[in-house]
Design a protein around this motif. Structure first.
Motif, short mmCIF file in Angstrom:
data_model
loop_
_atom_site.label_atom_id
_atom_site.label_comp_id
_atom_site.label_asym_id
_atom_site.label_seq_id
_atom_site.Cartn_x
_atom_site.Cartn_y
_atom_site.Cartn_z
N PRO A 5 1.36 -1.07 0.05
CA PRO A 5 -0.24 -0.29 0.22
C PRO A 5 1.07 0.91 -0.02
N ASP A 38 -3.67 2.41 9.66
CA ASP A 38 -5.03 1.29 9.49
C ASP A 38 -4.22 0.34 8.41
N PHE A 39 -3.61 0.75 7.29
CA PHE A 39 -2.48 -0.43 6.73
C PHE A 39 -1.71 -1.53 7.13
N LYS A 40 -1.39 -1.28 8.70
CA LYS A 40 -1.01 -2.31 9.24
C LYS A 40 -1.91 -3.09 10.06
N ALA A 41 -2.97 -2.10 10.42
CA ALA A 41 -4.26 -3.46 10.97
C ALA A 41 -4.23 -3.94 10.25
N GLN A 42 -4.09 -3.67 8.64
CA GLN A 42 -5.17 -4.49 7.57
C GLN A 42 -3.80 -5.66 7.14
N GLY A 43 -2.78 -5.94 8.13
CA GLY A 43 -2.59 -6.70 7.36
C GLY A 43 -0.55 -6.17 7.29
N ALA A 44 -0.60 -5.56 6.42
CA ALA A 44 0.81 -4.89 6.21
C ALA A 44 1.62 -4.85 6.99
N THR A 45 3.13 -5.32 6.30
CA THR A 45 3.85 -5.10 7.21
C THR A 45 4.81 -4.39 6.28
#
Length: 77
Positions: A5, A38-45
């Motif tokens: 993202p 938000d990206f991290k909460a959705q699984g982005a590393t």
């Protein structure tokens, strides 16, 4: 496949340009760290950060915002 993202930055804000036109900019958030979290909460590393002002003129006006995102989102631990 890995999808990264992206957050495009102008004046410390998360934005999008319409077809690369700086005069046709949409501001999505005044707080790009919230977007990163938000990206991290959705699984982005990982995220792709783009300093659009720096890309345009070769400077680093959003460097502090980038540091804030990296430290605040804690994506690299």
């Amino acid at each position: 496949m890995i999808i990264f993202p992206a957050i495009d930055l102008v004046s410390g804000k998360a934005v999008r340009l319409l077809k690369g036109d700086y005069d046709k900019m949409t501001v999505y958030s005044d707080n790009p760290l919230e977007i990163a979290l938000d990206f991290k909460a959705q699984g982005a590393t990982h995220i792709h950060l783009v300093d659009l002002e720096g890309a345009k003129d070769g400077t680093t006006p959003n460097l502090e915002t980038i540091k804030t995102i990296i430290n605040g989102a804690d994506l690299f631990t």
